[in-house]
Design a protein around this motif. Sequence first.
Motif, PDB file in Angstrom:
ATOM      1  N   ALA A 162     -14.219  13.404  -7.564  1.00 47.14           N
ATOM      2  CA  ALA A 162     -14.077  13.151  -6.123  1.00 47.14           C
ATOM      3  C   ALA A 162     -12.811  13.797  -5.570  1.00 47.14           C
ATOM      4  O   ALA A 162     -12.767  14.180  -4.401  1.00 47.14           O
ATOM      5  CB  ALA A 162     -14.074  11.650  -5.851  1.00 47.14           C
ATOM      6  N   LYS A 163     -11.773  13.973  -6.413  1.00 44.12           N
ATOM      7  CA  LYS A 163     -10.528  14.598  -5.961  1.00 44.12           C
ATOM      8  C   LYS A 163     -10.736  16.067  -5.575  1.00 44.12           C
ATOM      9  O   LYS A 163      -9.906  16.647  -4.868  1.00 44.12           O
ATOM     10  CB  LYS A 163      -9.459  14.509  -7.054  1.00 44.12           C
ATOM     11  N   LEU A 164     -11.818  16.662  -6.040  1.00 47.80           N
ATOM     12  CA  LEU A 164     -12.062  18.080  -5.767  1.00 47.80           C
ATOM     13  C   LEU A 164     -12.741  18.312  -4.416  1.00 47.80           C
ATOM     14  O   LEU A 164     -12.875  19.451  -3.984  1.00 47.80           O
ATOM     15  CB  LEU A 164     -12.954  18.677  -6.863  1.00 47.80           C
ATOM     16  N   GLY A 165     -13.185  17.253  -3.753  1.00 46.92           N
ATOM     17  CA  GLY A 165     -13.921  17.449  -2.499  1.00 46.92           C
ATOM     18  C   GLY A 165     -13.452  16.557  -1.382  1.00 46.92           C
ATOM     19  O   GLY A 165     -12.660  15.628  -1.580  1.00 46.92           O
ATOM     20  N   GLU A 166     -13.941  16.856  -0.192  1.00 47.10           N
ATOM     21  CA  GLU A 166     -13.632  16.049   0.995  1.00 47.10           C
ATOM     22  C   GLU A 166     -14.869  15.307   1.515  1.00 47.10           C
ATOM     23  O   GLU A 166     -14.754  14.285   2.174  1.00 47.10           O
ATOM     24  CB  GLU A 166     -13.065  16.958   2.095  1.00 47.10           C
ATOM     25  N   VAL A 167     -16.046  15.874   1.243  1.00 52.59           N
ATOM     26  CA  VAL A 167     -17.303  15.297   1.713  1.00 52.59           C
ATOM     27  C   VAL A 167     -18.334  15.412   0.593  1.00 52.59           C
ATOM     28  O   VAL A 167     -18.327  16.401  -0.143  1.00 52.59           O
ATOM     29  CB  VAL A 167     -17.816  16.048   2.976  1.00 52.59           C
ATOM     30  N   PHE A 168     -19.206  14.406   0.453  1.00 50.89           N
ATOM     31  CA  PHE A 168     -20.284  14.470  -0.538  1.00 50.89           C
ATOM     32  C   PHE A 168     -21.627  14.531   0.184  1.00 50.89           C
ATOM     33  O   PHE A 168     -21.906  13.706   1.060  1.00 50.89           O
ATOM     34  CB  PHE A 168     -20.251  13.245  -1.460  1.00 50.89           C
ATOM     35  N   CYS A 169     -22.434  15.506  -0.162  1.00 51.33           N
ATOM     36  CA  CYS A 169     -23.779  15.645   0.402  1.00 51.33           C
ATOM     37  C   CYS A 169     -24.798  15.577  -0.726  1.00 51.33           C
ATOM     38  O   CYS A 169     -24.773  16.405  -1.639  1.00 51.33           O
ATOM     39  CB  CYS A 169     -23.899  16.975   1.151  1.00 51.33           C
ATOM     40  N   ASN A 170     -25.684  14.581  -0.686  1.00 48.59           N
ATOM     41  CA  ASN A 170     -26.735  14.440  -1.709  1.00 48.59           C
ATOM     42  C   ASN A 170     -28.012  15.091  -1.193  1.00 48.59           C
ATOM     43  O   ASN A 170     -28.627  14.616  -0.239  1.00 48.59           O
ATOM     44  CB  ASN A 170     -26.969  12.960  -2.018  1.00 48.59           C
TER      45      ASN A 170
ATOM     46  N   SER B 180     -23.080  10.857 -10.333  1.00 48.90           N
ATOM     47  CA  SER B 180     -23.274  11.902  -9.333  1.00 48.90           C
ATOM     48  C   SER B 180     -24.079  11.439  -8.122  1.00 48.90           C
ATOM     49  O   SER B 180     -23.998  12.037  -7.056  1.00 48.90           O
ATOM     50  CB  SER B 180     -23.977  13.107  -9.973  1.00 48.90           C
ATOM     51  N   THR B 181     -24.875  10.375  -8.274  1.00 46.45           N
ATOM     52  CA  THR B 181     -25.681   9.908  -7.145  1.00 46.45           C
ATOM     53  C   THR B 181     -25.109   8.664  -6.472  1.00 46.45           C
ATOM     54  O   THR B 181     -25.268   8.474  -5.269  1.00 46.45           O
ATOM     55  CB  THR B 181     -27.120   9.580  -7.610  1.00 46.45           C
ATOM     56  N   VAL B 182     -24.445   7.817  -7.250  1.00 46.15           N
ATOM     57  CA  VAL B 182     -23.931   6.546  -6.712  1.00 46.15           C
ATOM     58  C   VAL B 182     -22.396   6.507  -6.696  1.00 46.15           C
ATOM     59  O   VAL B 182     -21.781   5.963  -5.783  1.00 46.15           O
ATOM     60  CB  VAL B 182     -24.487   5.356  -7.531  1.00 46.15           C
ATOM     61  N   GLY B 183     -21.768   7.117  -7.717  1.00 47.43           N
ATOM     62  CA  GLY B 183     -20.312   7.059  -7.830  1.00 47.43           C
ATOM     63  C   GLY B 183     -19.590   7.837  -6.737  1.00 47.43           C
ATOM     64  O   GLY B 183     -18.704   7.296  -6.059  1.00 47.43           O
ATOM     65  N   LEU B 184     -19.965   9.098  -6.558  1.00 47.02           N
ATOM     66  CA  LEU B 184     -19.270   9.934  -5.565  1.00 47.02           C
ATOM     67  C   LEU B 184     -19.354   9.398  -4.140  1.00 47.02           C
ATOM     68  O   LEU B 184     -18.341   9.367  -3.447  1.00 47.02           O
ATOM     69  CB  LEU B 184     -19.791  11.375  -5.632  1.00 47.02           C
ATOM     70  N   PRO B 185     -20.535   8.955  -3.667  1.00 39.40           N
ATOM     71  CA  PRO B 185     -20.562   8.442  -2.295  1.00 39.40           C
ATOM     72  C   PRO B 185     -19.754   7.160  -2.082  1.00 39.40           C
ATOM     73  O   PRO B 185     -19.471   6.791  -0.951  1.00 39.40           O
ATOM     74  CB  PRO B 185     -22.056   8.220  -2.022  1.00 39.40           C
ATOM     75  N   SER B 186     -19.372   6.495  -3.172  1.00 42.03           N
ATOM     76  CA  SER B 186     -18.516   5.310  -3.002  1.00 42.03           C
ATOM     77  C   SER B 186     -17.050   5.725  -2.810  1.00 42.03           C
ATOM     78  O   SER B 186     -16.207   4.900  -2.445  1.00 42.03           O
ATOM     79  CB  SER B 186     -18.649   4.387  -4.221  1.00 42.03           C
ATOM     80  N   LEU B 187     -16.757   7.011  -3.076  1.00 45.41           N
ATOM     81  CA  LEU B 187     -15.375   7.498  -3.009  1.00 45.41           C
ATOM     82  C   LEU B 187     -15.144   8.514  -1.892  1.00 45.41           C
ATOM     83  O   LEU B 187     -13.998   8.779  -1.536  1.00 45.41           O
ATOM     84  CB  LEU B 187     -14.990   8.142  -4.354  1.00 45.41           C
TER      85      LEU B 187
ATOM     86  N   PRO C 206     -16.688  10.309   2.049  1.00 41.64           N
ATOM     87  CA  PRO C 206     -17.666  10.252   3.142  1.00 41.64           C
ATOM     88  C   PRO C 206     -18.925  10.987   2.666  1.00 41.64           C
ATOM     89  O   PRO C 206     -18.827  12.093   2.129  1.00 41.64           O
ATOM     90  CB  PRO C 206     -16.981  11.031   4.275  1.00 41.64           C
ATOM     91  N   SER C 207     -20.109  10.366   2.821  1.00 47.79           N
ATOM     92  CA  SER C 207     -21.298  10.958   2.212  1.00 47.79           C
ATOM     93  C   SER C 207     -22.466  11.022   3.187  1.00 47.79           C
ATOM     94  O   SER C 207     -22.581  10.206   4.111  1.00 47.79           O
ATOM     95  CB  SER C 207     -21.693  10.172   0.963  1.00 47.79           C
ATOM     96  N   PHE C 208     -23.324  12.003   2.945  1.00 47.18           N
ATOM     97  CA  PHE C 208     -24.446  12.273   3.826  1.00 47.18           C
ATOM     98  C   PHE C 208     -25.660  12.704   3.015  1.00 47.18           C
ATOM     99  O   PHE C 208     -25.539  13.162   1.882  1.00 47.18           O
ATOM    100  CB  PHE C 208     -24.081  13.402   4.815  1.00 47.18           C
ATOM    101  N   ALA C 209     -26.841  12.570   3.628  1.00 44.80           N
ATOM    102  CA  ALA C 209     -28.070  13.103   3.035  1.00 44.80           C
ATOM    103  C   ALA C 209     -28.216  14.559   3.453  1.00 44.80           C
ATOM    104  O   ALA C 209     -27.916  14.920   4.589  1.00 44.80           O
ATOM    105  CB  ALA C 209     -29.279  12.304   3.508  1.00 44.80           C
ATOM    106  N   GLY C 210     -28.686  15.379   2.529  1.00 45.69           N
ATOM    107  CA  GLY C 210     -28.904  16.790   2.826  1.00 45.69           C
ATOM    108  C   GLY C 210     -30.221  17.034   3.534  1.00 45.69           C
ATOM    109  O   GLY C 210     -31.027  16.122   3.735  1.00 45.69           O
ATOM    110  N   LEU C 211     -30.472  18.281   3.924  1.00 42.91           N
ATOM    111  CA  LEU C 211     -31.658  18.632   4.701  1.00 42.91           C
ATOM    112  C   LEU C 211     -32.947  18.409   3.914  1.00 42.91           C
ATOM    113  O   LEU C 211     -33.936  17.921   4.449  1.00 42.91           O
ATOM    114  CB  LEU C 211     -31.569  20.091   5.162  1.00 42.91           C
ATOM    115  N   LEU C 212     -32.935  18.763   2.622  1.00 45.52           N
ATOM    116  CA  LEU C 212     -34.122  18.554   1.800  1.00 45.52           C
ATOM    117  C   LEU C 212     -34.389  17.064   1.606  1.00 45.52           C
ATOM    118  O   LEU C 212     -35.535  16.607   1.674  1.00 45.52           O
ATOM    119  CB  LEU C 212     -33.959  19.243   0.445  1.00 45.52           C
ATOM    120  N   MET C 213     -33.333  16.310   1.390  1.00 47.79           N
ATOM    121  CA  MET C 213     -33.459  14.855   1.262  1.00 47.79           C
ATOM    122  C   MET C 213     -34.096  14.261   2.526  1.00 47.79           C
ATOM    123  O   MET C 213     -35.014  13.433   2.453  1.00 47.79           O
ATOM    124  CB  MET C 213     -32.078  14.230   1.022  1.00 47.79           C
ATOM    125  N   MET C 214     -33.620  14.698   3.685  1.00 48.70           N
ATOM    126  CA  MET C 214     -34.154  14.173   4.948  1.00 48.70           C
ATOM    127  C   MET C 214     -35.630  14.550   5.118  1.00 48.70           C
ATOM    128  O   MET C 214     -36.447  13.742   5.555  1.00 48.70           O
ATOM    129  CB  MET C 214     -33.333  14.706   6.122  1.00 48.70           C
TER     130      MET C 214
END
Length: 255
Positions: free
Chosen positions: A1-9, A21-28, A30-38
Amino acid sequence: AKLGEVFCNDAFSVSHRAHASTVGLPSLLPSFAGLLMMEELRALESALTKPKRPVTAVIGGAKISTKITLLYNLIKKVDQIIVAGGMANTFLYAKGFGVGKSLCEKNLKETVNDILDRASAHNCKIQLPIDLVCAKEFKNNVDTSICNVDQCHDDIMILDSGPKSIEKFKKILKHSKTILWNGPLGAFELEPFDYATKVTAKYVAHLTKNNSVTSIAGGGDTVSALNSAKVTGDFTYLSNAGGAFLEWMEGKELP
């Protein structure tokens, strides 16, 4: 998480797994769903949350034990379920038909009867094959026979849905507005036992291209079968997710 500013799944296909990678990072972060996810979630929502009715689910595959939760959830949400593939053998057995040497989970007879009872209570029709493609062994270039569901002898195995079943399924699909597909209708890995899956898939593709239905399919074997039928680009939406697609359809909350 220290390597990034935003997490996009953007990986719906692993969203059923509670990993770092799916649950840990978004807890640390700001996180968003990506275009394919949507896109994936919108397609699934259109199939089960506010679908155009009638809704028909096509559920195939080898074993009912892997799809019990799925069936219990679907009978509350769809109008009809076409059950085919090896799963249908267990339903036929529960209804008192002989299944010969076919793949069949005989220990799930009571579960199948409970599914049928609950489906009836929710006005959801369970549609089964009415004729069968059979052979004495599962291999290439084997002699096959077609028999009605009450004519399966002890020395043969059921390997595909027969021509009368295909016509029955087509009529059901023709009068549907939304089609949700998971699993092949026979032992599609070998010819000619891929026939029912291919013909039915091409028919759904035809209905989709004519804007008659919204068609959504997903799961590994399903994608392989539709690739084989050369119709993957003709469905409204095709999900490459396997486990995540199934768990979402089962009504589970993905982590």
